[in-house]
Design an enzyme around this catalytic site. Structure first.
Site, PDB file in Angstrom:
ATOM      1  N   HIS A 155      -2.040 105.079 -51.840  1.00  0.00           N
ATOM      2  CA  HIS A 155      -1.200 105.778 -50.760  1.00  0.00           C
ATOM      3  C   HIS A 155      -0.178 106.924 -51.310  1.00  0.00           C
ATOM      4  CE1 HIS A 155       1.345 105.827 -47.351  1.00  0.00           C
ATOM      5  NE2 HIS A 155       2.269 106.686 -48.039  1.00  0.00           N
ATOM      6  N   GLU A 156       0.287 106.620 -52.679  1.00  0.00           N
ATOM      7  CA  GLU A 156       0.869 107.655 -53.247  1.00  0.00           C
ATOM      8  C   GLU A 156       0.261 108.607 -54.113  1.00  0.00           C
ATOM      9  OE1 GLU A 156       4.209 107.792 -52.698  1.00  0.00           O
ATOM     10  OE2 GLU A 156       4.366 105.756 -51.797  1.00  0.00           O
ATOM     11  N   HIS A 214      -0.287 111.354 -51.739  1.00  0.00           N
ATOM     12  CA  HIS A 214       0.790 112.328 -51.529  1.00  0.00           C
ATOM     13  C   HIS A 214       0.665 113.361 -52.834  1.00  0.00           C
ATOM     14  CE1 HIS A 214       2.558 110.548 -48.232  1.00  0.00           C
ATOM     15  NE2 HIS A 214       2.867 109.182 -48.755  1.00  0.00           N
TER      16      HIS A 214
END
Length: 253
Positions: free
Chosen positions: A56-57, A60
């Site tokens: 997820h990170e 980003h």
């Protein structure tokens, strides 16, 4: 990783230990032949959650890099994680794209995992871990799409208000209040389930929901206070009470 340092906070091991304690007995009931090794499988649950948050990170960070925003750090902690990066020439569209990249990555992993399970039909411990991977990524992606700060979906509110008003701070203020509304809705849902004696409710769910609501309320409140302070300073400057503002600070997702 991907040119961005990743920092694992000690607090993550706390949630990892809680997962092992909670799910170890459940694994043992499903696979009694594992004995004490059932807790090792539960530990794999925690690792899968960690990897899901890391994916997820990283989404980003990579999306931010595509816009020329260098990432300075990815941190994994008790509450999941966050990515810090320096924003340059930010727009509502770019901000929204960076924010939604994280949930999109988790939902993509869930979809691919589900397709592989349907095709390969794994069984036993492997099948259970595969199902856990799909479920964890689906829930992480879906939860982060809720429209309120500090969740990624809060950027949808922020970007919409930002585009409509031309003020990112007004967008942040709206996203903060939306985040508080999300907390109220989550808390109300748990209370209704508990009051009606729903079989879906448990002490574990109540404890986890309380912790999540506390974290979200704190993050939403920080956004409201920060946005109010910036808007007050801007009005003061517009009235001739101060100089120009400084450069935009680091972003965080």
């Amino acid at each position: 990783m991907a040119g961005t340092p990743v920092r694992l906070q000690y607090s993550w091991f706390l949630i990892g230990g809680v997962i092992v304690i909670l799910f170890g007995p459940q694994v043992a009931r499903i696979f009694p032949e594992l004995g004490v090794w059932a807790h090792l499988v539960a530990a794999a649950y925690a690792v899968l959650l960690l990897l899901s948050v890391l994916a997820h990170e990283l989404a980003h960070a990579l999306t931010a890099r595509a816009f020329g925003w260098p990432s300075t750090e990815i941190e994994l902690n008790l509450w999941g994680g966050h990515t810090q990066f320096l924003t340059r020439e930010a727009t509502p569209g770019k901000s929204l794209a960076v924010s939604l990249a994280g949930p999109a990555a988790n939902l993509l992993i869930a979809a691919v995992g589900w397709a592989l399970i349907e095709a390969l039909e794994p069984v036993g411990v492997l099948g259970m871990l595969a199902s856990v991977t799909v479920l964890v990524n689906f829930l992480v992606g879906l939860f982060n799409l809720l429209p309120g700060h500090p969740l990624d979906g809060g950027r949808l509110v922020e970007s919409a208000v930002w585009r409509a008003t031309g003020s990112q701070d007004r967008g942040m203020l709206a996203a903060g209040w939306a985040g508080r509304a999300v907390v109220v809705a989550l808390a109300a849902t748990v209370l209704v389930l508990a009051a009606t004696g729903s079989p879906r409710i448990s002490l574990v769910l109540v404890v986890v929901a309380t912790m999540v609501c506390f974290f979200l309320w704190q993050g939403a409140g920080d956004a409201v206070r920060t946005a109010r302070a910036r808007l007050t300073r801007q009005r003061h400057d517009d009235d001739g009470g101060g100089g120009a503002g400084g450069p935009q600070g680091p972003g965080e997702r």
